[in-house]
Design a protein around this motif. Sequence first.
Motif, mmCIF file in Angstrom:
data_model
loop_
_atom_site.group_PDB
_atom_site.id
_atom_site.type_symbol
_atom_site.label_atom_id
_atom_site.label_comp_id
_atom_site.label_asym_id
_atom_site.label_seq_id
_atom_site.Cartn_x
_atom_site.Cartn_y
_atom_site.Cartn_z
ATOM 1 N N THR A 99 -4.492 4.097 -11.504
ATOM 2 C CA THR A 99 -4.361 5.052 -10.660
ATOM 3 C C THR A 99 -3.636 6.387 -11.253
ATOM 4 O O THR A 99 -3.941 7.403 -11.339
ATOM 5 C CB THR A 99 -4.081 4.894 -9.222
ATOM 6 O OG1 THR A 99 -4.917 3.956 -8.751
ATOM 7 C CG2 THR A 99 -3.998 6.145 -8.304
ATOM 8 N N ILE A 100 -2.491 5.971 -11.810
ATOM 9 C CA ILE A 100 -1.424 6.713 -12.540
ATOM 10 C C ILE A 100 -2.192 7.367 -13.523
ATOM 11 O O ILE A 100 -2.028 8.635 -13.929
ATOM 12 C CB ILE A 100 -0.245 5.996 -12.647
ATOM 13 C CG1 ILE A 100 0.341 5.655 -11.434
ATOM 14 C CG2 ILE A 100 0.768 6.792 -13.539
ATOM 15 C CD1 ILE A 100 1.643 4.833 -11.588
ATOM 16 N N ILE A 101 -2.639 6.401 -14.549
ATOM 17 C CA ILE A 101 -3.110 7.075 -15.733
ATOM 18 C C ILE A 101 -4.250 7.967 -15.748
ATOM 19 O O ILE A 101 -4.700 8.909 -16.404
ATOM 20 C CB ILE A 101 -3.667 5.867 -16.743
ATOM 21 C CG1 ILE A 101 -2.312 5.254 -17.273
ATOM 22 C CG2 ILE A 101 -4.465 6.279 -17.878
ATOM 23 C CD1 ILE A 101 -2.529 3.854 -17.928
ATOM 24 N N SER A 102 -5.258 7.651 -14.550
ATOM 25 C CA SER A 102 -6.553 8.586 -14.355
ATOM 26 C C SER A 102 -6.125 9.893 -13.757
ATOM 27 O O SER A 102 -6.513 10.768 -14.074
ATOM 28 C CB SER A 102 -7.319 7.969 -13.335
ATOM 29 O OG SER A 102 -6.655 7.757 -11.976
ATOM 30 N N GLU A 103 -4.721 9.932 -13.147
ATOM 31 C CA GLU A 103 -4.224 11.225 -12.591
ATOM 32 C C GLU A 103 -3.571 11.935 -13.774
ATOM 33 O O GLU A 103 -3.641 13.241 -13.661
ATOM 34 C CB GLU A 103 -3.166 11.023 -11.540
ATOM 35 C CG GLU A 103 -3.821 10.590 -10.149
ATOM 36 C CD GLU A 103 -2.743 10.038 -9.040
ATOM 37 O OE1 GLU A 103 -1.458 10.436 -9.556
ATOM 38 O OE2 GLU A 103 -3.098 9.574 -8.015
ATOM 39 N N LYS A 104 -2.985 11.419 -14.526
ATOM 40 C CA LYS A 104 -2.212 12.217 -15.710
ATOM 41 C C LYS A 104 -2.823 11.936 -17.042
ATOM 42 O O LYS A 104 -2.056 11.614 -18.006
ATOM 43 C CB LYS A 104 -0.795 11.302 -15.521
ATOM 44 C CG LYS A 104 -0.365 11.664 -14.408
ATOM 45 C CD LYS A 104 1.368 11.055 -14.424
ATOM 46 C CE LYS A 104 1.818 11.373 -12.859
ATOM 47 N NZ LYS A 104 3.265 11.205 -12.804
ATOM 48 N N SER A 105 -4.156 11.649 -17.118
ATOM 49 C CA SER A 105 -4.879 11.171 -18.488
ATOM 50 C C SER A 105 -4.793 12.467 -19.527
ATOM 51 O O SER A 105 -5.010 12.196 -20.588
ATOM 52 C CB SER A 105 -6.129 10.926 -18.336
ATOM 53 O OG SER A 105 -7.081 11.948 -17.438
ATOM 54 N N HIS A 125 5.968 -2.748 -9.160
ATOM 55 C CA HIS A 125 4.228 -2.693 -8.887
ATOM 56 C C HIS A 125 3.629 -1.641 -9.705
ATOM 57 O O HIS A 125 2.394 -1.288 -9.216
ATOM 58 C CB HIS A 125 4.090 -2.591 -7.285
ATOM 59 C CG HIS A 125 4.620 -3.735 -6.466
ATOM 60 N ND1 HIS A 125 4.274 -4.874 -6.519
ATOM 61 C CD2 HIS A 125 5.829 -3.475 -5.706
ATOM 62 C CE1 HIS A 125 4.979 -5.846 -5.624
ATOM 63 N NE2 HIS A 125 5.972 -4.926 -5.312
ATOM 64 N N LEU A 126 4.166 -1.305 -10.911
ATOM 65 C CA LEU A 126 3.676 -0.484 -11.699
ATOM 66 C C LEU A 126 2.149 -0.933 -12.341
ATOM 67 O O LEU A 126 1.266 -0.105 -12.298
ATOM 68 C CB LEU A 126 4.338 0.076 -12.695
ATOM 69 C CG LEU A 126 3.676 1.069 -13.699
ATOM 70 C CD1 LEU A 126 3.857 2.480 -13.085
ATOM 71 C CD2 LEU A 126 4.524 1.358 -14.945
ATOM 72 N N LEU A 127 2.042 -2.146 -12.561
ATOM 73 C CA LEU A 127 0.909 -2.778 -13.194
ATOM 74 C C LEU A 127 -0.149 -2.618 -11.885
ATOM 75 O O LEU A 127 -1.394 -2.417 -12.463
ATOM 76 C CB LEU A 127 1.156 -4.042 -13.543
ATOM 77 C CG LEU A 127 2.182 -4.310 -14.778
ATOM 78 C CD1 LEU A 127 2.035 -5.826 -15.128
ATOM 79 C CD2 LEU A 127 1.299 -3.786 -15.940
ATOM 80 N N GLN A 178 4.670 8.154 -6.695
ATOM 81 C CA GLN A 178 5.290 8.866 -7.493
ATOM 82 C C GLN A 178 6.664 8.513 -7.649
ATOM 83 O O GLN A 178 7.223 8.293 -8.713
ATOM 84 C CB GLN A 178 5.250 10.269 -7.081
ATOM 85 C CG GLN A 178 5.724 11.345 -7.926
ATOM 86 C CD GLN A 178 5.086 11.158 -9.387
ATOM 87 O OE1 GLN A 178 3.852 10.905 -9.344
ATOM 88 N NE2 GLN A 178 5.774 11.543 -10.564
ATOM 89 N N GLN A 179 7.377 8.172 -6.470
ATOM 90 C CA GLN A 179 8.674 7.649 -6.430
ATOM 91 C C GLN A 179 8.923 6.370 -7.164
ATOM 92 O O GLN A 179 9.715 6.152 -7.857
ATOM 93 C CB GLN A 179 9.430 7.494 -5.154
ATOM 94 C CG GLN A 179 10.673 7.026 -4.965
ATOM 95 C CD GLN A 179 11.753 8.068 -5.677
ATOM 96 O OE1 GLN A 179 11.316 9.130 -5.842
ATOM 97 N NE2 GLN A 179 12.679 7.615 -6.214
ATOM 98 N N HIS A 180 7.904 5.489 -6.867
ATOM 99 C CA HIS A 180 8.104 4.026 -7.571
ATOM 100 C C HIS A 180 7.666 4.341 -9.079
ATOM 101 O O HIS A 180 8.284 3.540 -9.961
ATOM 102 C CB HIS A 180 6.902 3.301 -6.977
ATOM 103 C CG HIS A 180 6.975 2.198 -7.346
ATOM 104 N ND1 HIS A 180 7.995 0.872 -7.032
ATOM 105 C CD2 HIS A 180 6.188 1.139 -8.262
ATOM 106 C CE1 HIS A 180 7.801 -0.305 -7.903
ATOM 107 N NE2 HIS A 180 6.698 -0.029 -8.265
ATOM 108 N N SER A 233 0.829 -1.094 -0.006
ATOM 109 C CA SER A 233 -0.115 0.106 0.038
ATOM 110 C C SER A 233 1.009 1.183 -0.001
ATOM 111 O O SER A 233 1.765 1.549 1.045
ATOM 112 C CB SER A 233 -0.725 0.117 1.258
ATOM 113 O OG SER A 233 -1.448 1.275 1.257
ATOM 114 N N LEU A 234 0.917 1.982 -1.224
ATOM 115 C CA LEU A 234 1.851 3.152 -1.260
ATOM 116 C C LEU A 234 0.907 4.499 -1.190
ATOM 117 O O LEU A 234 -0.220 4.410 -1.514
ATOM 118 C CB LEU A 234 2.322 3.168 -2.546
ATOM 119 C CG LEU A 234 3.266 1.983 -2.841
ATOM 120 C CD1 LEU A 234 3.914 1.933 -4.339
ATOM 121 C CD2 LEU A 234 4.355 1.793 -1.883
ATOM 122 N N ASP A 235 1.744 5.291 -0.345
ATOM 123 C CA ASP A 235 0.677 6.683 -0.298
ATOM 124 C C ASP A 235 1.389 7.427 -1.588
ATOM 125 O O ASP A 235 1.766 6.884 -2.670
ATOM 126 C CB ASP A 235 1.200 7.469 0.744
ATOM 127 C CG ASP A 235 2.482 7.965 0.886
ATOM 128 O OD1 ASP A 235 3.279 7.453 0.036
ATOM 129 O OD2 ASP A 235 3.103 8.483 2.017
#
Length: 181
Positions: free
Chosen positions: A47-53, A40-42, A16-18, A9-11
Amino acid sequence: KWKPKPSPSLDSDQLQQHYSDCIKLSTENKINAKNAFGLHLLEYIETIISEKSDNFQVVGCTIDAGAKIYAGRVDAVHSDMLKMVGSITTDAAAVSSSQGSNNADDSMIEGEGEDEEVGKKKKKKKSLCEGRTIEKNLANIRQSFYDLSFDVDPLLQKSARQSDEQCSAALISYNTPMKNG
């Protein structure tokens, strides 16, 4: 060997670092079967794509890195499966050779010792390893013209000729102008 690890579980700062570590490894082509399960990018790609879409380049790089991670995981599983299949086949070969040696033991005279049996097993292993891999006689490799040619089925030739004639006749009659009456 590998066990699927629950994704940590990453905050947002850790995520962002990962993410930056994964993108860095992806651009350097350092994602491989050994480190793919540690990335663990997959698990967080949605979440990452929705933030930076709004930035297609970032989304494209993220998907590219995810594909490389997935490919590394597939390669790792594939190599593990090949190792497992190899061990199964060697175990099966060992079992069949031990059954063969048991049959040979039944026919052996009772006075013979185990040293001779071990010697026989070593000789079998040597004979399996000693094999010619390069053919020195070129006549065995080369093929004659007759070997390369093949016979065509006469019925197939006849039906092909009839088909060609029918198609030609149909084309001529179709393209020939006809007058009524």
